[in-house]
Scaffold this motif. Structure first.
Motif, PDB file in Angstrom:
ATOM      1  N   LEU A  52      37.456 120.011 -18.089  1.00 50.47           N
ATOM      2  CA  LEU A  52      36.812 119.352 -16.946  1.00 50.47           C
ATOM      3  C   LEU A  52      35.427 118.811 -17.306  1.00 50.47           C
ATOM      4  CD1 LEU A  52      37.981 121.532 -13.984  1.00 50.47           C
ATOM      5  CD2 LEU A  52      38.153 119.066 -14.125  1.00 50.47           C
ATOM      6  N   ARG A  53      34.728 119.511 -18.169  1.00 49.09           N
ATOM      7  CA  ARG A  53      33.416 119.041 -18.591  1.00 49.09           C
ATOM      8  C   ARG A  53      33.555 117.677 -19.286  1.00 49.09           C
ATOM      9  NH1 ARG A  53      31.911 123.695 -20.491  1.00 49.09           N
ATOM     10  NH2 ARG A  53      32.498 123.229 -22.633  1.00 49.09           N
ATOM     11  N   ASN A 109      40.224 115.325  -8.553  1.00 52.66           N
ATOM     12  CA  ASN A 109      41.119 116.235  -7.834  1.00 52.66           C
ATOM     13  C   ASN A 109      42.071 115.546  -6.888  1.00 52.66           C
ATOM     14  OD1 ASN A 109      40.526 118.817  -8.876  1.00 52.66           O
ATOM     15  ND2 ASN A 109      38.501 118.639  -7.951  1.00 52.66           N
ATOM     16  N   LEU A 114      33.662 126.218 -11.909  1.00 53.51           N
ATOM     17  CA  LEU A 114      33.723 126.928 -13.179  1.00 53.51           C
ATOM     18  C   LEU A 114      33.127 126.063 -14.290  1.00 53.51           C
ATOM     19  CD1 LEU A 114      34.851 129.405 -14.727  1.00 53.51           C
ATOM     20  CD2 LEU A 114      36.976 128.147 -15.007  1.00 53.51           C
ATOM     21  N   ALA A 115      33.524 124.776 -14.277  1.00 51.90           N
ATOM     22  CA  ALA A 115      33.035 123.862 -15.297  1.00 51.90           C
ATOM     23  C   ALA A 115      31.511 123.701 -15.180  1.00 51.90           C
ATOM     24  CB  ALA A 115      33.706 122.517 -15.169  1.00 51.90           C
ATOM     25  N   ALA A 116      31.062 123.575 -13.950  1.00 52.66           N
ATOM     26  CA  ALA A 116      29.629 123.412 -13.728  1.00 52.66           C
ATOM     27  C   ALA A 116      28.878 124.639 -14.218  1.00 52.66           C
ATOM     28  CB  ALA A 116      29.360 123.167 -12.252  1.00 52.66           C
ATOM     29  N   MET A 149      56.729 118.998 -13.100  1.00 51.24           N
ATOM     30  CA  MET A 149      55.545 118.508 -12.384  1.00 51.24           C
ATOM     31  C   MET A 149      55.951 117.721 -11.142  1.00 51.24           C
ATOM     32  SD  MET A 149      53.088 117.328 -15.521  1.00 51.24           S
ATOM     33  CE  MET A 149      51.594 117.008 -14.598  1.00 51.24           C
ATOM     34  N   GLU A 165      57.978 110.435 -24.922  1.00 56.45           N
ATOM     35  CA  GLU A 165      56.907 111.417 -25.145  1.00 56.45           C
ATOM     36  C   GLU A 165      56.597 111.571 -26.630  1.00 56.45           C
ATOM     37  OE1 GLU A 165      59.749 111.899 -23.544  1.00 56.45           O
ATOM     38  OE2 GLU A 165      60.539 113.934 -23.714  1.00 56.45           O
ATOM     39  N   HIS A 183      40.431 123.766  -6.063  1.00 53.60           N
ATOM     40  CA  HIS A 183      39.470 122.910  -6.737  1.00 53.60           C
ATOM     41  C   HIS A 183      38.332 123.732  -7.338  1.00 53.60           C
ATOM     42  CE1 HIS A 183      41.905 120.041  -4.861  1.00 53.60           C
ATOM     43  NE2 HIS A 183      41.428 120.254  -3.652  1.00 53.60           N
ATOM     44  N   ALA A 231      37.717 124.763 -18.123  1.00 48.39           N
ATOM     45  CA  ALA A 231      36.297 124.416 -18.055  1.00 48.39           C
ATOM     46  C   ALA A 231      35.929 123.374 -19.111  1.00 48.39           C
ATOM     47  CB  ALA A 231      35.456 125.671 -18.226  1.00 48.39           C
ATOM     48  N   THR A 252      29.836 126.791 -16.509  1.00 51.29           N
ATOM     49  CA  THR A 252      29.844 126.881 -17.965  1.00 51.29           C
ATOM     50  C   THR A 252      28.841 125.904 -18.558  1.00 51.29           C
ATOM     51  OG1 THR A 252      32.186 127.226 -17.696  1.00 51.29           O
ATOM     52  CG2 THR A 252      31.413 126.968 -19.947  1.00 51.29           C
ATOM     53  N   ALA A 282      54.358 108.785 -27.613  1.00 52.88           N
ATOM     54  CA  ALA A 282      53.000 109.039 -27.110  1.00 52.88           C
ATOM     55  C   ALA A 282      52.295 110.086 -27.976  1.00 52.88           C
ATOM     56  CB  ALA A 282      53.060 109.490 -25.662  1.00 52.88           C
ATOM     57  N   LEU A 283      53.022 111.139 -28.312  1.00 53.98           N
ATOM     58  CA  LEU A 283      52.406 112.209 -29.107  1.00 53.98           C
ATOM     59  C   LEU A 283      51.993 111.717 -30.493  1.00 53.98           C
ATOM     60  CD1 LEU A 283      54.752 115.197 -28.121  1.00 53.98           C
ATOM     61  CD2 LEU A 283      52.366 114.880 -27.458  1.00 53.98           C
ATOM     62  N   CYS A 290      37.934 124.968 -10.187  1.00 52.99           N
ATOM     63  CA  CYS A 290      37.617 124.761 -11.595  1.00 52.99           C
ATOM     64  C   CYS A 290      36.359 123.931 -11.767  1.00 52.99           C
ATOM     65  CB  CYS A 290      38.771 124.066 -12.285  1.00 52.99           C
ATOM     66  SG  CYS A 290      40.214 125.098 -12.300  1.00 52.99           S
ATOM     67  N   GLU A 291      36.109 123.066 -10.800  1.00 53.83           N
ATOM     68  CA  GLU A 291      34.904 122.243 -10.892  1.00 53.83           C
ATOM     69  C   GLU A 291      33.678 123.145 -10.960  1.00 53.83           C
ATOM     70  OE1 GLU A 291      34.008 118.406  -9.007  1.00 53.83           O
ATOM     71  OE2 GLU A 291      35.659 119.021  -7.729  1.00 53.83           O
ATOM     72  N   MET A 304      44.125 125.163 -11.296  1.00 54.89           N
ATOM     73  CA  MET A 304      44.056 123.696 -11.285  1.00 54.89           C
ATOM     74  C   MET A 304      45.123 123.090 -10.404  1.00 54.89           C
ATOM     75  SD  MET A 304      43.316 121.754 -14.740  1.00 54.89           S
ATOM     76  CE  MET A 304      41.689 121.242 -15.098  1.00 54.89           C
ATOM     77  N   GLU A 305      46.250 123.790 -10.283  1.00 54.59           N
ATOM     78  CA  GLU A 305      47.328 123.257  -9.475  1.00 54.59           C
ATOM     79  C   GLU A 305      47.106 123.521  -8.001  1.00 54.59           C
ATOM     80  OE1 GLU A 305      51.387 124.021 -11.492  1.00 54.59           O
ATOM     81  OE2 GLU A 305      49.899 125.271 -12.462  1.00 54.59           O
ATOM     82  N   ARG A 341      52.754 109.732 -21.445  1.00 56.83           N
ATOM     83  CA  ARG A 341      51.480 110.348 -21.802  1.00 56.83           C
ATOM     84  C   ARG A 341      51.680 111.568 -22.697  1.00 56.83           C
ATOM     85  NH1 ARG A 341      50.172 105.854 -20.721  1.00 56.83           N
ATOM     86  NH2 ARG A 341      48.957 105.230 -18.908  1.00 56.83           N
ATOM     87  N   GLY A 342      52.931 111.727 -23.165  1.00 55.39           N
ATOM     88  CA  GLY A 342      53.205 112.805 -24.118  1.00 55.39           C
ATOM     89  C   GLY A 342      53.701 114.091 -23.469  1.00 55.39           C
ATOM     90  N   ILE A 343      53.984 114.034 -22.179  1.00 51.91           N
ATOM     91  CA  ILE A 343      54.468 115.242 -21.499  1.00 51.91           C
ATOM     92  C   ILE A 343      56.000 115.283 -21.636  1.00 51.91           C
ATOM     93  CG2 ILE A 343      54.637 116.402 -19.260  1.00 51.91           C
ATOM     94  CD1 ILE A 343      51.936 114.979 -18.559  1.00 51.91           C
ATOM     95  N   LEU A 401      42.903 110.833 -24.387  1.00 56.32           N
ATOM     96  CA  LEU A 401      44.038 111.079 -25.285  1.00 56.32           C
ATOM     97  C   LEU A 401      43.798 110.579 -26.714  1.00 56.32           C
ATOM     98  CD1 LEU A 401      46.928 110.301 -22.776  1.00 56.32           C
ATOM     99  CD2 LEU A 401      46.505 112.496 -23.878  1.00 56.32           C
ATOM    100  N   LYS A 456      34.760 114.993 -16.703  1.00 56.76           N
ATOM    101  CA  LYS A 456      33.719 114.567 -15.752  1.00 56.76           C
ATOM    102  C   LYS A 456      32.727 113.614 -16.398  1.00 56.76           C
ATOM    103  CE  LYS A 456      32.300 117.572 -12.491  1.00 56.76           C
ATOM    104  NZ  LYS A 456      31.809 118.847 -11.938  1.00 56.76           N
TER     105      LYS A 456
END
Lengths: 251, 418
Positions: free
Chosen positions: A125-126, A143, B411-413, B363, A77, B406, A122, B415, A80-81, B408-409, B402-403, B353-355, A166, A129
């Motif tokens: 996700l924007r 999802n 919400l995103a739309a 997770m 990690e 769905h 938000a 915003t 990666a960071l 948030c989609e 998010m967990e 991925r840095g987690i 990333l 997407k």
């Protein structure tokens, strides 16, 4: 010569009892595309695993210096960071981990590491997407569980999506072209080419030259039996196509 | 009373000793036949039952409460007595000592529970309903025995959210459980959520579920925490009846938790699908001892059973014993069991991925549990169970939408549109 982003010196590494890398030397320059080519079993994937700190690989000798720091003992990690990204040859499926949740966690871990404010759901996700659309991915993949039930092409596009979100500094693409049809290959390559900014470095690991028609390399390195046996410019691809890896060894 | 001493008595002596009514003769006869459980008893082999049976218990006997409060949608049973009922919900709650006992239950404590319960709390659903059933225990160190009976009339669709509160009842032994009767074409969704801490009460919940023709039972049990407890379930499936039984267990410290079950296919074309997921930490022991039995009459049955366990530490232990007992040829059946650790390849992928390692482990554990939590149809319940699991696992919950959904989609739309 440009700045060196990664320097690998006399690297010996093994998986289990078998030594795979046998004194490998390699320098990756900032802002350049390096392609590693070689026959099956040469140690190409082991090299990518050694760079990213995979649990299978034990480095027994030598050094991997990234931005001037020795990283052999770093956790995956932390690598990666600091900006190292591996696009996996076979991305693992993780049922139950939502793709968006996973990627947001990763993006925010990096932002936190960089001292930036975390993205809210938000905002994230924007951005996600828009990239999903750009890569020609189905919107429902946002999802779905991470890579679960994805086709080979969808998995590779998902790797590129992660890469674009990333924004890493050193990108290792392990057999990114395997299992891709022409359209997917084009979409993935376009994604990769967009990431070229003159600062970011690429290490493209491949058997075949096809991907190099789309991602133009600056250097070709031939890896055979755990060592880099030749380094040259892009013209080497044509020679390899014509004569095969055996001829390079003889040379 | 030392329960183990009851095992040597004749049915008559048992009834006299416990002062039970003649209507419970069947329970006394079956208890005398089965004997009290010991560590050699199949159902209790992996559960430390002997100290509980050898202990000299004071039996908690409550007077009927004078007042029953009105609540929004909760039926509250406090120390074995109904103390609150929902208003405006078509539920009939009463008490009775006459109940159609299961004469073939494998668990002696099912019968002991009936013998020790002065009466059975009976809950009848005549119409569709969603209710919360709260079991509240307040008396420490005592033995509390009470039984409930749940009746669903034909064609009703009912969801019961069953919760347990017993912080004050440290060291108590609870012998309880339900006799559930799901009539033809009815659907019962029973969601049990019970988190125990070390030193809490010990619940031994022994159920009998009778699923009539074309009826459906969805059983979701969520057992979390560090204490000890066992649920023992016997299910009878009639023609075209179905049960989907999911059991999610997260046990830690020195917990002894789990499920012992028998699903019996009596009618033809009946279906059972039983899934257990077990996450075990520290020195905890998980138990999944489950038998699916298909009788001669159970032609064209479908019976599937699976148990998966993740051991988070070297000292954790899973006793998994899925079994099929089949007396016919025309059926579809499967069973399986796996026990292992977190998948290293998955863990590496997340870390690459840095987690951070701990976050990645979290997770993956959540992902393992999610399959059974996400099987809940009710979104509110899903969110509550996600929170309940996280609270049991980390002591706090930070479940985000998010967990779990769905939304948030949207919400995103929203915003983006601004």
């Amino acid at each position: 010569m440009s700045n060196v982003v990664m320097e690998i010196e006399n690297l010996h590494a093994r998986i289990g009892a078998k030594e795979i890398l046998k004194g490998l030397n390699l320098q990756l320059e900032e802002g350049k595309v390096h392609a590693i080519m070689g026959p099956n079993g040469a140690g190409k994937s082991t090299l990518s695993k050694a760079i990213t700190g995979h649990y299978d690989v034990e480095v027994t000798e030598g050094a991997i210096r990234y931005k001037g720091q020795e990283i052999v003992d770093w956790e995956p990690e932390d690598r990666a960071l600091e900006g190292i990204f591996l696009s996996f040859q076979n991305p693992v499926e993780i049922p139950g981990v939502n793709n968006a949740y996973f990627l947001r966690t990763a993006v925010n871990a990096k932002r936190k590491h960089q001292g930036l404010e975390e993205l809210n759901a938000a905002e994230f996700l924007r951005e996600m997407k828009a990239l999903v659309q750009e890569l020609g991915m189905k919107p429902e993949m946002i999802n779905r569980s991470l890579n679960e039930g994805f086709s080979g092409g969808e998995k590779k596009r998902n790797e590129i999506l992660q890469m674009m979100m990333l924004q890493p500094d050193l990108i290792i693409l392990d057999e990114i072209d395997s299992g891709l049809d022409i359209d997917a290959l084009r979409a993935v390559s376009e994604g990769i080419n967009k990431m070229k900014d003159g600062k970011r470095s690429f290490l493209v690991i491949t058997h075949y030259s096809r991907i190099l028609d789309y991602i133009e390399p600056d250097y070709i390195h031939v890896l055979k039996d755990g060592k880099i046996i030749k380094t040259a410019g892009p013209e080497l691809v044509a020679e390899l196509e014509e004569k095969g890896y055996g001829a390079i060894e003889e040379a | 009373m030392r329960p183990m001493l009851l095992g040597e008595m004749t049915p008559e002596t048992l009834m006299e000793e416990l002062g039970t009514s003649p209507s419970k003769a069947l329970a006394a006869r079956r208890l005398a036949q089965l004997g009290m459980p010991t560590r050699k008893s199949e159902a209790y082999r992996y559960f430390d039952i002997e100290p509980l049976m050898a202990h000299d218990w004071e039996i908690l006997r409550n007077e009927a409460s004078a007042e029953i409060a009105e609540s929004e949608e909760q039926i509250v049973i406090t120390d074995g007595r109904v103390t609150a009922l929902p208003k405006g919900v078509e539920v009939q709650v009463g008490c009775s000592d006459a109940i159609d006992l299961d004469g073939n239950h494998f668990d002696p404590l099912y019968y002991l529970g009936h013998l020790l319960s002065p009466e059975v709390i009976s809950i009848r659903f005549k119409e569709d309903a969603k209710v919360t059933l709260v079991h509240r225990f307040t008396q420490p160190g005592k033995l509390l025995a009470y039984r409930t009976a749940i009746y669903l009339d034909a064609n009703t669709h009912v969801q019961i959210d069953e919760r347990f509160e017993g912080e004050q009842a440290c060291g108590a032994l609870i012998l309880s459980g339900s006799d559930v009767f799901i009539s033809r074409d009815a659907t019962l969704t029973l969601i049990k959520d019970e988190t125990l801490k070390e030193g809490d009460y010990v619940p031994i919940l022994s159920h009998r579920i009778k699923v009539d023709s074309q009826a459906l039972c969805r059983l979701h049990s969520f057992d979390f925490g560090a204490g000890s407890g066992l649920q023992l379930i016997r299910v009878q499936l009639h023609e075209h009846a179905r049960i989907d039984a999911d059991h999610l267990l997260y046990a830690t410290d020195h917990a002894r938790r789990g499920t012992v079950s028998q699903i019996v296919h009596i009618g033809q074309s009946s279906v059972s699908n039983q899934r257990a997921k077990n996450i075990l930490a520290e020195k905890a022991r998980g138990i999944f001892d489950a038998l699916i039995k298909v009788e001669h009459t159970g032609k064209y049955t479908k019976a599937h059973q699976n148990s998966k366990a993740i051991l988070l530490n070297d000292g954790a232990y899973m006793a998994s014993k899925p079994q099929l007992e089949i007396y016919i040829d025309d059926l579809e059946a499967s069973h399986g069991s796996t026990t292992g650790q977190l998948d290293e390849a998955q863990l590496f992928y997340l870390r690459s991925r840095g987690i951070a390692k701990e976050e990645a482990r979290k997770m993956l554990i959540l992902a393992f549990a999610n399959e059974l939590i996400d099987a809940l149809e009710d979104e509110r319940m899903r969110e509550r169970l996600h929170a309940s699991f996280e609270t049991a696992y980390w002591g706090v919950t930070n479940v985000t939408c998010m967990e779990t959904c769905h939304g948030c989609e949207d919400l995103a739309a929203g915003t983006a549109a601004k």
